[in-house]
Design an enzyme around this catalytic site. Sequence first.
Site, short mmCIF file in Angstrom:
data_model
loop_
_atom_site.label_atom_id
_atom_site.label_comp_id
_atom_site.label_asym_id
_atom_site.label_seq_id
_atom_site.Cartn_x
_atom_site.Cartn_y
_atom_site.Cartn_z
N HIS A 459 0.83 -1.21 0.00
CA HIS A 459 0.00 0.00 0.00
C HIS A 459 0.86 1.26 0.00
O HIS A 459 0.67 2.16 -0.84
CB HIS A 459 -0.92 -0.01 1.23
CG HIS A 459 -1.73 1.23 1.41
ND1 HIS A 459 -3.06 1.31 1.05
CD2 HIS A 459 -1.41 2.47 1.90
CE1 HIS A 459 -3.51 2.53 1.30
NE2 HIS A 459 -2.53 3.24 1.83
N GLU A 460 1.79 1.34 0.93
CA GLU A 460 2.60 2.55 1.03
C GLU A 460 3.46 2.76 -0.21
O GLU A 460 3.72 3.90 -0.61
CB GLU A 460 3.46 2.53 2.29
CG GLU A 460 2.65 2.56 3.59
CD GLU A 460 1.70 3.74 3.68
OE1 GLU A 460 2.00 4.80 3.10
OE2 GLU A 460 0.64 3.60 4.31
N HIS A 463 1.68 4.74 -2.79
CA HIS A 463 1.85 6.19 -2.62
C HIS A 463 3.20 6.64 -3.20
O HIS A 463 3.30 7.69 -3.84
CB HIS A 463 1.81 6.56 -1.14
CG HIS A 463 0.46 6.53 -0.51
ND1 HIS A 463 -0.63 7.22 -1.01
CD2 HIS A 463 0.00 5.88 0.61
CE1 HIS A 463 -1.68 7.02 -0.23
NE2 HIS A 463 -1.33 6.21 0.75
N HIS A 466 3.03 6.93 -6.86
CA HIS A 466 2.27 8.13 -7.24
C HIS A 466 3.19 9.35 -7.25
O HIS A 466 3.08 10.23 -8.13
CB HIS A 466 1.12 8.32 -6.24
CG HIS A 466 -0.02 9.13 -6.76
ND1 HIS A 466 -1.14 9.41 -6.00
CD2 HIS A 466 -0.24 9.73 -7.94
CE1 HIS A 466 -1.98 10.14 -6.69
NE2 HIS A 466 -1.46 10.36 -7.88
#
Length: 669
Positions: A459-460, A463, A466
């Site tokens: 998940h991290e 980011h 992104h």
Amino acid sequence: MSNPFLEPSTLDYQLPPFAALQEEHYLPAFDAGFAEHLAEIDAITGSAEAPTFENTVVALERAGGTLHRVASVFFSNSVSHATPFIQDLEQQVAPRLAEHEDNIKLNRPLFERLRRVPLDGLDDESVRLVEEYLRSFVRAGAELDDDAQVTLRRLNSELSALSTEFSQKLLKDTNDSALLLDRADELDGLSSDAVSAAAGAAAEAGHEGKYLLTLILPTAQPALELLTDRDVRRRLHEASVNRGARGNEADTLAIATRMATLRAERAALLGFDTHAAAATDNQTAPSLATIMDRMRELAAPAVRNARTEAAELEAEAGHPIEPWDWAFYASRVRKAKFDVDLDALRPYFELESVIDNGVFHAANLLYGLTFTERPDLVGYHPDVRVWEVFDADGSGLGLFLGDYYTRDTKSGGAWMNSFVDQSALEGTRAVVVNNLNLSKPGAGEPTLLSYDQVVTTFHEFGHALHGLFSDVTYPLFAGTAVPRDFVEYPSQVNEMWILWPEIVANYARHHETGEALPQDVIDRIHAAGAWGEGFETTAYLGATLLDLAWHSIPAGPVIEDPLAFEAAALAEAGVDFTPVPPRYRTSYFKHIFAGGYAASYYAYIWSEMLDADTVEWFRTSGGLTRENGDHFRRELLSRGNSIDPLEAFRRFRGRDADLQPLLVRRGLA
């Protein structure tokens, strides 16, 4: 003595020169940064030339370089490595930064100049930049009269100071609330490496020969799934849910109540009924009413599913289920129903393999990225590692830092920060960091992750991607600088790859034997996927609806009893199911009282609607191919906020998002 913050770093990708930074550099750099930035603003507003895009908007984008350099490092350290010095300085600097931001956004000559910038001949991204600046100034109070602006400045200053105080008190009480145990047999059920980590944590805290179970930020503590001693489970759960509400010097409830009151007052000043209305006014969700309706629509079936799950757990336990029993018996029922024991999988999830052969491998398959560790580049703490990221054509894309282990100076939870934002205007590439809170094993022992920790790691990194993929002109639009209810979307998509065949086969291998995680186990994990979503969705919605309740109070009334308010809010929303407490209670809800999620915690499930529909597109479009990855990157991940995020989604997906994949995933269809 030269101050490294005063000039751009000469290291690769302008990585902050952590090895040269000293504590005494921070305050002079902040002083210089504030003065420099205001001087640059004065030069813009004092220009005798008519306002143009270049001399006003671009000049505004370029301004504040020193302040950005020092603030990005300092506020990253304030959550990643909050030494006593950093904490003391944060109490001084945070209100000054709030005042400085007001000095920019409430600057009438600057606002009037922005209003007069002609848009003719500008490209779409430049037009959006002007419009975003104007909107942000209006939302910040630029159109208020002088008296109202004085009041607004006071509110902003106090809120900034309270946010810092909440964060620091919560960190202290989280450390102080860790459960200290005298005997190893009280840890029965934990793995040998977990017992070793507890012994190491106790020794580090000055309790040699004992065992310390440290707390993570959410309510649910991982050890509750494994500890066989019910009383130890109860004590650990109560330590978790009472953080910040123990009536000691680290109590946070009064701070939370005061912040909610001040936010309501500020919202009224800006023309909104509540802070929730103000906070959701510029999100992708169409309205606060729509958000509330959607959350309440999800609440009833979620609680219904949780009650069904509870009945199964009680049948297994032979007694009523308390909150500290849930994870323990859920693990047993999952194993009985699906033959899945998630804790038994930890030997297959060794940190190095999860990173190199899982997270990085998925990024290579989808986007052609490669990673080279750079031990010559130093992080802000000895645990921090640095990788250079290369694009498919071999060109440098940026730097990725990993800070994976817990420590007393680190906030709980997991997050991504940016030290350098990508910008064509500035000629910069992204430098980003992921923070986790894994227990550090004893010397020579492997770091073995739980299944949930693997999900968090992926998940991290979503980011991080992104930020790394950002391909915009202006810093204001870079990377994750998108609406709050869109920012979790790319990261939640990246979670989904952990069990895809070409990914899991590459990283999920027993750390001793090299054996791959058996396919029948993977199949059973998939089969068990929707079971337990009643608990997960109810706990999440409890926190979401609590957040919205705190930020839906009008200006004027003061909440006298925050715990009574919390209980009433959960009851009114229909999520007051005792065995399933909210993921965060008021006293340790850092996302909303010391983060950027006030009235926006709904963003996770709102983003998940886009995420579930995106994963469905990958499934039906050929899977994890370079063609699919490049399409997702080109149309969405690289765009930041340079176009409307929902328009970026439409360009990627070919239509608006469909809710059905989310309902199926959550067992709510």
